[in-house]
Motif scaffolding. Structure first.
Motif, PDB file in Angstrom:
ATOM      1  N   ASP A 164       0.850  -1.181   0.000  1.00 57.82           N
ATOM      2  CA  ASP A 164       0.000   0.000   0.000  1.00 57.82           C
ATOM      3  C   ASP A 164       0.893   1.240   0.000  1.00 57.82           C
ATOM      4  OD1 ASP A 164      -2.202  -1.649   0.161  1.00 57.82           O
ATOM      5  OD2 ASP A 164      -2.448  -1.402   2.331  1.00 57.82           O
ATOM      6  N   THR A 177       0.813   7.170  -9.181  1.00 60.22           N
ATOM      7  CA  THR A 177      -0.051   6.261  -9.934  1.00 60.22           C
ATOM      8  C   THR A 177       0.477   6.065 -11.354  1.00 60.22           C
ATOM      9  OG1 THR A 177      -1.974   6.926  -8.620  1.00 60.22           O
ATOM     10  CG2 THR A 177      -2.402   5.879 -10.741  1.00 60.22           C
ATOM     11  N   GLU A 178       0.989   7.136 -11.964  1.00 60.13           N
ATOM     12  CA  GLU A 178       1.605   7.006 -13.286  1.00 60.13           C
ATOM     13  C   GLU A 178       2.807   6.068 -13.239  1.00 60.13           C
ATOM     14  OE1 GLU A 178       2.301  10.291 -15.982  1.00 60.13           O
ATOM     15  OE2 GLU A 178       1.080  11.585 -14.707  1.00 60.13           O
ATOM     16  N   ILE A 180       3.405   3.678 -11.076  1.00 58.87           N
ATOM     17  CA  ILE A 180       2.941   2.311 -10.838  1.00 58.87           C
ATOM     18  C   ILE A 180       2.422   1.687 -12.132  1.00 58.87           C
ATOM     19  CG2 ILE A 180       1.143   0.944  -9.696  1.00 58.87           C
ATOM     20  CD1 ILE A 180       1.385   2.988  -7.348  1.00 58.87           C
ATOM     21  N   ALA A 181       1.643   2.448 -12.881  1.00 59.70           N
ATOM     22  CA  ALA A 181       1.104   1.934 -14.143  1.00 59.70           C
ATOM     23  C   ALA A 181       2.217   1.675 -15.147  1.00 59.70           C
ATOM     24  CB  ALA A 181       0.097   2.931 -14.712  1.00 59.70           C
ATOM     25  N   ASP A 182       3.199   2.590 -15.191  1.00 59.34           N
ATOM     26  CA  ASP A 182       4.311   2.429 -16.125  1.00 59.34           C
ATOM     27  C   ASP A 182       5.086   1.154 -15.855  1.00 59.34           C
ATOM     28  OD1 ASP A 182       6.152   3.565 -18.220  1.00 59.34           O
ATOM     29  OD2 ASP A 182       7.562   3.483 -16.545  1.00 59.34           O
ATOM     30  N   GLU A 184       3.738  -1.506 -14.437  1.00 65.14           N
ATOM     31  CA  GLU A 184       2.762  -2.605 -14.467  1.00 65.14           C
ATOM     32  C   GLU A 184       2.660  -3.297 -13.109  1.00 65.14           C
ATOM     33  OE1 GLU A 184       3.939  -5.085 -17.761  1.00 65.14           O
ATOM     34  OE2 GLU A 184       3.247  -3.636 -19.247  1.00 65.14           O
ATOM     35  N   GLY A 186       0.113  -2.364 -10.881  1.00 63.52           N
ATOM     36  CA  GLY A 186      -1.194  -2.009 -10.354  1.00 63.52           C
ATOM     37  C   GLY A 186      -1.904  -3.127  -9.625  1.00 63.52           C
ATOM     38  N   MET A 187      -1.578  -4.369  -9.931  1.00 57.23           N
ATOM     39  CA  MET A 187      -2.205  -5.499  -9.245  1.00 57.23           C
ATOM     40  C   MET A 187      -1.618  -5.724  -7.854  1.00 57.23           C
ATOM     41  SD  MET A 187      -4.557  -6.605 -11.242  1.00 57.23           S
ATOM     42  CE  MET A 187      -4.912  -8.233 -10.585  1.00 57.23           C
ATOM     43  N   GLN A 188      -0.404  -5.216  -7.626  1.00 57.99           N
ATOM     44  CA  GLN A 188       0.265  -5.446  -6.338  1.00 57.99           C
ATOM     45  C   GLN A 188       0.182  -4.243  -5.408  1.00 57.99           C
ATOM     46  OE1 GLN A 188       4.437  -6.452  -6.665  1.00 57.99           O
ATOM     47  NE2 GLN A 188       4.677  -6.867  -4.489  1.00 57.99           N
ATOM     48  N   GLN A 190      -1.669  -0.844  -3.910  1.00 58.36           N
ATOM     49  CA  GLN A 190      -2.923  -0.126  -3.675  1.00 58.36           C
ATOM     50  C   GLN A 190      -2.600   1.300  -3.226  1.00 58.36           C
ATOM     51  OE1 GLN A 190      -6.237  -1.278  -3.949  1.00 58.36           O
ATOM     52  NE2 GLN A 190      -6.810   0.839  -3.511  1.00 58.36           N
ATOM     53  N   VAL A 191      -3.325   2.277  -3.764  1.00 60.77           N
ATOM     54  CA  VAL A 191      -3.061   3.688  -3.494  1.00 60.77           C
ATOM     55  C   VAL A 191      -4.132   4.256  -2.563  1.00 60.77           C
ATOM     56  CG1 VAL A 191      -2.778   5.980  -4.521  1.00 60.77           C
ATOM     57  CG2 VAL A 191      -1.964   3.950  -5.749  1.00 60.77           C
TER      58      VAL A 191
END
Length: 308
Positions: A164, A177-178, A180-182, A184, A186-188, A190-191
């Motif tokens: 988290d 968030t950018e 984290i998405a970059d 990959e 996002g599945m691990q 949480q924001v």
């Protein structure tokens, strides 16, 4: 070091600065002449100049020196000149000029909405927080995450651990968030958004909480080099002794730590004030082979003394 009042030289495409190496040399010389401060991932002007020039040209920062005699296009010269001038005159850190900083071998997007990654906590992450953590945590939290670099680095080291991350700043979380998405993740990861633990689910229990919160005291804020004033004050200033947020964290963390959990927190130059404020709690101050100081580690059991 000479005064920053020195006139910045006018450069155009007729000036005999043609190669990549020419521009690295020019950048390094001007940073020294203009009194730049090197505190955002670089220890000297040459390393920072090399990074600024090469990454501005979309080249890997560690390319071989055989590339340095390569000639630049006119448009590249114009762009580089503007970037170097901004670095030297406005004292904008290179990371913000490029919107890129590196942490534990990975690039991160950074803007003036987040601090530039540089925490010695990286060394602890790389070691898996041993000997305090001996197996993958059941859950971990990066508190006051900024760019998300600490939480992302923990996800790399503990690939099976839910991570988290949390921050008060919506703008910072947008950058995190950018990132984290970059990567990959996002599945691990949480924001959460909120002031310290206020946005965290009250039932969440963590084996590991890591934080690089604002910890700069008033004296250091007043004395900071100009480069640091481009960073968000929200991420730096923390009252007279630099511990406004950390005092709250020490009281709130036990409610979110598992019985055998650990809190890792950076307080930098506020370390002496921290030790004086908590004589009843055993704070561990690790030494860093790669440089840095002012990080304490404390167990949930020790923190529970503050609630008795």
């Amino acid at each position: 070091m000479q005064s920053a009042s020195i006139t910045f030289p006018h450069i155009d495409q007729t000036t005999p600065l043609k190669t990549v190496g020419d521009w690295i040399r020019f950048c390094a010389s001007q940073m020294e002449l203009q009194g730049c401060f090197y505190g955002h991932g670089f220890a000297n002007p040459w390393d920072e100049a090399r990074f600024l020039v090469l990454r501005s040209l979309k080249l890997d920062w560690d390319i071989p020196d055989s590339v340095l005699p390569s000639h630049l296009l006119g448009s590249e010269i114009d762009s580089l000149y503007q970037a170097i001038q901004s670095r030297c005159i406005e004292k904008i850190p290179t990371a913000y000029l490029l919107e890129e900083a590196w942490f534990m071998g990975e690039p991160y997007k950074v803007t003036p909405n987040v601090l530039i990654p540089r925490s010695p906590i990286a060394e602890l992450i790389g070691a898996g927080f041993e000997p305090w953590i001996t197996e993958e945590p059941g859950r971990a939290l990066d508190l006051c995450t900024g760019s998300g670099c600490i939480g992302i680095a923990m996800a790399r080291v503990f690939p099976n651990t839910p991570i988290d991350i949390s921050d008060l700043s919506y703008e910072a979380l947008s950058i995190a968030t950018e990132n984290i998405a970059d990567k990959e993740l996002g599945m691990q990861i949480q924001v959460y958004q909120g002031d310290l633990f206020s946005g965290i689910e009250p039932t969440n229990q963590y084996d590991l909480i890591v934080s690089n919160p604002p910890y700069v005291d008033q004296e250091d804020i007043d004395d900071m080099p100009e480069e640091f004033h481009h960073e968000p004050r929200l991420g730096l200033a923390a009252g007279f002794d630099g511990l406004d947020l950390v005092h709250k964290m020490m009281l709130q963390a036990p409610s979110y730590l598992s019985e055998n959990g650990w809190l890792v927190c950076e307080v930098g130059n506020s370390a002496a004030a921290m030790a004086e404020a908590y004589p009843q709690v055993e704070l561990i101050w690790p030494e860093f082979e790669q440089g840095g100081h002012g990080v304490f580690i404390v167990s949930a059991r020790e923190l529970s003394k503050l609630q008795n």
